[in-house]
Design a protein around this motif. Structure first.
Motif, PDB file in Angstrom:
ATOM      1  N   ASP A 134      51.820  43.542  69.875  1.00  0.00           N
ATOM      2  CA  ASP A 134      52.047  44.506  68.799  1.00  0.00           C
ATOM      3  C   ASP A 134      53.441  44.247  68.261  1.00  0.00           C
ATOM      4  O   ASP A 134      54.135  43.370  68.757  1.00  0.00           O
ATOM      5  N   TRP A 135      53.851  44.989  67.236  1.00  0.00           N
ATOM      6  CA  TRP A 135      55.219  44.780  66.754  1.00  0.00           C
ATOM      7  C   TRP A 135      56.210  45.507  67.649  1.00  0.00           C
ATOM      8  O   TRP A 135      57.080  44.908  68.234  1.00  0.00           O
ATOM      9  N   CYS A 136      56.075  46.819  67.790  1.00  0.00           N
ATOM     10  CA  CYS A 136      57.109  47.518  68.548  1.00  0.00           C
ATOM     11  C   CYS A 136      56.574  48.807  69.181  1.00  0.00           C
ATOM     12  O   CYS A 136      56.737  49.893  68.619  1.00  0.00           O
ATOM     13  N   TYR A 137      55.946  48.648  70.313  1.00  0.00           N
ATOM     14  CA  TYR A 137      55.537  49.777  71.144  1.00  0.00           C
ATOM     15  C   TYR A 137      54.438  50.633  70.534  1.00  0.00           C
ATOM     16  O   TYR A 137      54.329  51.813  70.854  1.00  0.00           O
ATOM     17  N   GLU A 138      53.590  50.039  69.680  1.00  0.00           N
ATOM     18  CA  GLU A 138      52.442  50.782  69.161  1.00  0.00           C
ATOM     19  C   GLU A 138      51.289  50.822  70.158  1.00  0.00           C
ATOM     20  O   GLU A 138      50.453  51.713  70.103  1.00  0.00           O
ATOM     21  N   VAL A 139      51.255  49.846  71.064  1.00  0.00           N
ATOM     22  CA  VAL A 139      50.174  49.743  72.033  1.00  0.00           C
ATOM     23  C   VAL A 139      50.717  50.089  73.417  1.00  0.00           C
ATOM     24  O   VAL A 139      51.684  49.472  73.879  1.00  0.00           O
ATOM     25  N   ALA A 140      50.110  51.067  74.050  1.00  0.00           N
ATOM     26  CA  ALA A 140      50.539  51.491  75.390  1.00  0.00           C
ATOM     27  C   ALA A 140      50.229  50.401  76.418  1.00  0.00           C
ATOM     28  O   ALA A 140      49.243  49.680  76.300  1.00  0.00           O
ATOM     29  N   GLY A 141      51.088  50.291  77.414  1.00  0.00           N
ATOM     30  CA  GLY A 141      50.849  49.387  78.526  1.00  0.00           C
ATOM     31  C   GLY A 141      51.212  47.935  78.276  1.00  0.00           C
ATOM     32  O   GLY A 141      50.954  47.077  79.112  1.00  0.00           O
ATOM     33  N   VAL A 142      51.818  47.655  77.133  1.00  0.00           N
ATOM     34  CA  VAL A 142      52.213  46.284  76.814  1.00  0.00           C
ATOM     35  C   VAL A 142      53.592  46.030  77.417  1.00  0.00           C
ATOM     36  O   VAL A 142      54.497  46.866  77.297  1.00  0.00           O
ATOM     37  N   GLY A 143      53.742  44.889  78.063  1.00  0.00           N
ATOM     38  CA  GLY A 143      55.022  44.544  78.676  1.00  0.00           C
ATOM     39  C   GLY A 143      56.128  44.351  77.646  1.00  0.00           C
ATOM     40  O   GLY A 143      55.869  44.001  76.492  1.00  0.00           O
ATOM     41  N   HIS A 144      57.353  44.565  78.084  1.00  0.00           N
ATOM     42  CA  HIS A 144      58.527  44.490  77.210  1.00  0.00           C
ATOM     43  C   HIS A 144      58.541  43.207  76.380  1.00  0.00           C
ATOM     44  O   HIS A 144      58.716  43.244  75.157  1.00  0.00           O
ATOM     45  N   ALA A 145      58.379  42.069  77.014  1.00  0.00           N
ATOM     46  CA  ALA A 145      58.479  40.784  76.320  1.00  0.00           C
ATOM     47  C   ALA A 145      57.277  40.480  75.430  1.00  0.00           C
ATOM     48  O   ALA A 145      57.290  39.500  74.700  1.00  0.00           O
ATOM     49  N   GLU A 146      56.241  41.315  75.472  1.00  0.00           N
ATOM     50  CA  GLU A 146      55.046  41.078  74.659  1.00  0.00           C
ATOM     51  C   GLU A 146      55.089  41.819  73.322  1.00  0.00           C
ATOM     52  O   GLU A 146      54.158  41.707  72.534  1.00  0.00           O
TER      53      GLU A 146
END
Length: 162
Positions: A134-146
């Motif tokens: 995603d661009w910036c924290y729109e998807v829950a559970g995504v790791g920081h570097a992703e």
């Protein structure tokens, strides 16, 4: 059949391509800049910690003066460093390490470039180039570097590292 070496070379080339793309994009944005170190004010931090922030920004070849307003740099016991619109929060213990902190300082100021200078179209273009989930924290559970925004801030810091 591509072996591990060829796959690594392809990834290295992609990384170089993304870095060049960012350098060109941000080089165009940086043309009318006012001052290399940009405009920051401080909320907290010792004189030495504040000097570390200024040294980190001055060490970068990026012109932080393109940020259209003063960014408030908060220095304290945060346990981590992060950014919000117009604000950077830096852990004092990290800044006490001196030059070791420069990359983090530049990364967090890179988020200010995102906040102030990028629009949805530029973010979409960068998202495609940088990857991420995603661009910036729109998807829950995504790791920081992703997150694309985290990749962008890191690439910006690396692209202008002396």
């Amino acid at each position: 059949m591509a072996g591990p070496k060829l796959e690594a070379d392809a990834e290295d080339m992609r990384q170089v391509g993304v870095t060049v793309f960012l350098a060109v994009l941000l080089g165009v944005l940086a043309q009318p800049a006012l001052a290399r170190g940009g405009s920051v004010s401080f909320a907290g931090g010792s004189a030495r910690e504040q000097a570390t922030v200024r040294a980190a920004l001055d060490a970068s070849s990026f012109d932080w003066g393109v940020i259209p307003q003063t960014v408030v740099v908060h220095v304290g016991d945060y346990g981590d460093s992060y950014s919000t619109y117009g604000n950077v929060y830096l852990d004092a213990t990290l800044l006490d390490s001196g030059r070791f902190a420069w990359g983090v300082v530049q990364h967090e100021l890179g988020h200010q470039i995102d906040f102030f200078l990028l629009d949805d179209a530029k973010r979409a273009t960068l998202q495609r180039a940088l990857g991420g989930k995603d661009w910036c924290y729109e998807v829950a559970g995504v790791g920081h570097a992703e997150h694309g925004c985290e990749r962008f801030a890191s690439e910006l810091a690396w692209a202008y590292w002396p």
